[in-house]
Scaffold this motif. Sequence first.
Motif, PDB file in Angstrom:
ATOM      1  N   SER A   1       1.765   1.854  -4.921  1.00  0.00           N
ATOM      2  CA  SER A   1       2.881   1.255  -5.638  1.00  0.00           C
ATOM      3  C   SER A   1       3.593   2.260  -6.533  1.00  0.00           C
ATOM      4  N   VAL A   2       2.856   2.946  -7.383  1.00  0.00           N
ATOM      5  CA  VAL A   2       3.457   3.787  -8.423  1.00  0.00           C
ATOM      6  C   VAL A   2       3.856   5.156  -7.888  1.00  0.00           C
ATOM      7  N   LEU A   3       2.973   5.795  -7.160  1.00  0.00           N
ATOM      8  CA  LEU A   3       3.201   7.170  -6.734  1.00  0.00           C
ATOM      9  C   LEU A   3       3.885   7.256  -5.374  1.00  0.00           C
ATOM     10  N   ALA A   4       3.369   6.508  -4.387  1.00  0.00           N
ATOM     11  CA  ALA A   4       3.938   6.562  -3.040  1.00  0.00           C
ATOM     12  C   ALA A   4       5.169   5.673  -2.886  1.00  0.00           C
ATOM     13  N   GLN A   5       5.396   4.767  -3.844  1.00  0.00           N
ATOM     14  CA  GLN A   5       6.540   3.852  -3.839  1.00  0.00           C
ATOM     15  C   GLN A   5       6.601   3.034  -2.539  1.00  0.00           C
ATOM     16  N   MET A   6       5.459   2.472  -2.168  1.00  0.00           N
ATOM     17  CA  MET A   6       5.374   1.596  -1.005  1.00  0.00           C
ATOM     18  C   MET A   6       4.665   0.296  -1.404  1.00  0.00           C
ATOM     19  N   PRO A   7       5.256  -0.454  -2.338  1.00  0.00           N
ATOM     20  CA  PRO A   7       4.591  -1.680  -2.818  1.00  0.00           C
ATOM     21  C   PRO A   7       4.406  -2.730  -1.733  1.00  0.00           C
ATOM     22  N   HIS A   8       5.290  -2.748  -0.739  1.00  0.00           N
ATOM     23  CA  HIS A   8       5.142  -3.728   0.348  1.00  0.00           C
ATOM     24  C   HIS A   8       3.885  -3.453   1.168  1.00  0.00           C
ATOM     25  N   ILE A   9       3.517  -2.176   1.289  1.00  0.00           N
ATOM     26  CA  ILE A   9       2.268  -1.825   1.972  1.00  0.00           C
ATOM     27  C   ILE A   9       1.080  -2.205   1.096  1.00  0.00           C
ATOM     28  N   ALA A  10       1.203  -1.966  -0.209  1.00  0.00           N
ATOM     29  CA  ALA A  10       0.128  -2.336  -1.138  1.00  0.00           C
ATOM     30  C   ALA A  10      -0.154  -3.828  -1.071  1.00  0.00           C
ATOM     31  N   ARG A  11       0.905  -4.626  -0.855  1.00  0.00           N
ATOM     32  CA  ARG A  11       0.753  -6.080  -0.784  1.00  0.00           C
ATOM     33  C   ARG A  11       0.220  -6.533   0.572  1.00  0.00           C
ATOM     34  N   SER A  12       0.678  -5.889   1.654  1.00  0.00           N
ATOM     35  CA  SER A  12       0.343  -6.379   2.995  1.00  0.00           C
ATOM     36  C   SER A  12      -0.811  -5.634   3.646  1.00  0.00           C
ATOM     37  N   SER A  13      -0.818  -4.297   3.534  1.00  0.00           N
ATOM     38  CA  SER A  13      -1.839  -3.495   4.235  1.00  0.00           C
ATOM     39  C   SER A  13      -2.294  -2.335   3.361  1.00  0.00           C
ATOM     40  N   PRO A  14      -2.990  -2.609   2.248  1.00  0.00           N
ATOM     41  CA  PRO A  14      -3.390  -1.522   1.346  1.00  0.00           C
ATOM     42  C   PRO A  14      -4.305  -0.497   1.991  1.00  0.00           C
ATOM     43  N   SER A  15      -4.958  -0.873   3.078  1.00  0.00           N
ATOM     44  CA  SER A  15      -5.875   0.065   3.732  1.00  0.00           C
ATOM     45  C   SER A  15      -5.146   1.236   4.381  1.00  0.00           C
ATOM     46  N   LYS A  16      -3.825   1.140   4.553  1.00  0.00           N
ATOM     47  CA  LYS A  16      -3.073   2.216   5.193  1.00  0.00           C
ATOM     48  C   LYS A  16      -3.138   3.517   4.400  1.00  0.00           C
ATOM     49  N   ILE A  17      -3.322   3.418   3.092  1.00  0.00           N
ATOM     50  CA  ILE A  17      -3.402   4.634   2.300  1.00  0.00           C
ATOM     51  C   ILE A  17      -4.628   5.468   2.669  1.00  0.00           C
ATOM     52  N   PHE A  18      -5.594   4.827   3.331  1.00  0.00           N
ATOM     53  CA  PHE A  18      -6.806   5.544   3.719  1.00  0.00           C
ATOM     54  C   PHE A  18      -6.728   6.066   5.152  1.00  0.00           C
ATOM     55  N   ASP A  19      -5.547   5.903   5.788  1.00  0.00           N
ATOM     56  CA  ASP A  19      -5.347   6.471   7.119  1.00  0.00           C
ATOM     57  C   ASP A  19      -5.288   7.985   7.020  1.00  0.00           C
ATOM     58  N   GLN A  20      -5.761   8.633   8.077  1.00  0.00           N
ATOM     59  CA  GLN A  20      -5.722  10.094   8.105  1.00  0.00           C
ATOM     60  C   GLN A  20      -4.276  10.567   8.013  1.00  0.00           C
ATOM     61  N   GLY A  21      -4.039  11.544   7.162  1.00  0.00           N
ATOM     62  CA  GLY A  21      -2.695  12.051   6.945  1.00  0.00           C
ATOM     63  C   GLY A  21      -2.145  11.558   5.628  1.00  0.00           C
ATOM     64  N   ILE A  22      -2.114  10.223   5.431  1.00  0.00           N
ATOM     65  CA  ILE A  22      -1.649   9.660   4.162  1.00  0.00           C
ATOM     66  C   ILE A  22      -2.694   9.892   3.077  1.00  0.00           C
ATOM     67  N   TYR A  23      -3.929   9.644   3.414  1.00  0.00           N
ATOM     68  CA  TYR A  23      -5.018   9.773   2.433  1.00  0.00           C
ATOM     69  C   TYR A  23      -5.069  11.177   1.842  1.00  0.00           C
ATOM     70  N   GLU A  24      -4.972  12.191   2.699  1.00  0.00           N
ATOM     71  CA  GLU A  24      -5.104  13.574   2.243  1.00  0.00           C
ATOM     72  C   GLU A  24      -3.954  13.982   1.321  1.00  0.00           C
ATOM     73  N   LEU A  25      -2.798  13.343   1.466  1.00  0.00           N
ATOM     74  CA  LEU A  25      -1.658  13.657   0.610  1.00  0.00           C
ATOM     75  C   LEU A  25      -1.786  13.015  -0.764  1.00  0.00           C
ATOM     76  N   VAL A  26      -2.339  11.808  -0.798  1.00  0.00           N
ATOM     77  CA  VAL A  26      -2.397  11.047  -2.048  1.00  0.00           C
ATOM     78  C   VAL A  26      -3.657  11.342  -2.847  1.00  0.00           C
ATOM     79  N   PHE A  27      -4.802  11.307  -2.195  1.00  0.00           N
ATOM     80  CA  PHE A  27      -6.077  11.556  -2.879  1.00  0.00           C
ATOM     81  C   PHE A  27      -6.450  13.029  -2.715  1.00  0.00           C
ATOM     82  N   ARG A  28      -5.871  13.842  -3.564  1.00  0.00           N
ATOM     83  CA  ARG A  28      -6.121  15.283  -3.508  1.00  0.00           C
ATOM     84  C   ARG A  28      -6.954  15.700  -4.719  1.00  0.00           C
ATOM     85  N   PRO A  29      -8.011  16.500  -4.504  1.00  0.00           N
ATOM     86  CA  PRO A  29      -8.841  16.936  -5.629  1.00  0.00           C
ATOM     87  C   PRO A  29      -8.086  17.762  -6.657  1.00  0.00           C
TER      88      PRO A  29
END
Length: 429
Positions: A258-286
């Motif tokens: 919602s806040v960083l990726a600006q995809m609140p509709h995904i957060a509401r409908s399919s929050p698991s997409k952030i854990f897909d390969q490719g998206i996850y590595e961009l958002v959850f970075r050490p």
Amino acid sequence: MRAQHVHPGIERKGGELEACLRSLFGGCEPSVSYIGAADIGNLARQPLNTTRKLHLAENPLSTDIAGGYVAVVRLAEYEKFITGRHGELDSTLFEANVRDYEGETIVNKSIQETLESTDTSEDFWWLNNGVTIVASRVQPANKVLELESPQIVNGLQTSTEIYKRRTVPYQSDRRSILVKIIEANDNAARERIIRATNSQTAFGPSTLRATDRVQRLIEEYLDTQGLYYERRRRYYFNLGKPVERIVSIDQMGQAVLSVLAQMPHIARSSPSKIFDQGIYELVFRPDHELATYYACIKILRAAGDFLVVDGGVGVVEDFQYHLAMLLGIALTGHEQPGTKDVARLADEDFTTSTARELLKLIQEEYAKANRSKKILMLDGLAKDALMTERILQRGHDYLRGTSPQIPSSQRGRQIKRSVGRRASSNPRR
């Protein structure tokens, strides 16, 4: 790795230490390394190098590929293996497990009923999938396996049920449990084994990310802020921590979406997409500032708290994610905030007037879409990508000062630290 900046006084002490060791131990060649805070943290996170012996009922089976064994272990011996020196279930054995004990589920009750059965015609391992243990080294010796740094990566539920029944001595119980033991001293190989052995169970994708380094770092950071990041499902719940202070890994995914990726509709409908390969590595970075994740969850919960008071409980789930997105824009002053921009919001204060103005923009766009699309259900609009685009544009207009503002006479009370009492409170344990 050598620290980038070492104080001359520290280097002088290092030289004195080397000289002292040479004088005491003759021909030794001591060497002092200087490491930074990040490397000290990494060393502290490494598990202790321990060795345990697992006594088997029979000689283990192995294949041509070295390091893999299949064996049966008497319940009494396995109960000893998972019990600590003070009689507690040794939690260090389950650190690499992707979830904690699930409680009185149907499956766990079935395991307990099987354990309590007095029917000697059926062995326990016939009715149970067993456990998987990964160790950095496995040394076989007849009916004993010596395991270095063992981790039970699959079978926590079974192990807990076996431990719970320890009030009834297992000595007279001749039944056994099936155990797979795998030697894997490479971290990448361990991760593959953990995910493979758990992928056959119906877990969400976030669960299988629980052992990632970045998830551990987030857990440590949120702990300093009085929040409990439940990267391992039910871990803090089982410890009895307040539910309102527990942040699940899925909730964090929704907050970042919602806040960083600006995809609140995904957060509401399919929050698991952030854990897909490719998206996850961009958002959850050490290398992202950890305050970014703290700020995201604070803003999301702040939006929820505000909506409960000003919008009514029924609209929280449908407006919360869009409102969190707009709050991120308004508070950072950027149309597309970066991680550093969001991280600066960790200690921000603002008033309900900001949230109320932004909520008005969302409600207006929902009303327009309702009239044009004839979508009556709010959740349908909340999950619509086009709705996000329109609300995002309204957020940009708001930032530029071209969106209608609510008169200052209607401005509300101030809510400290990102409007969320659930996420902003910081009690020290």
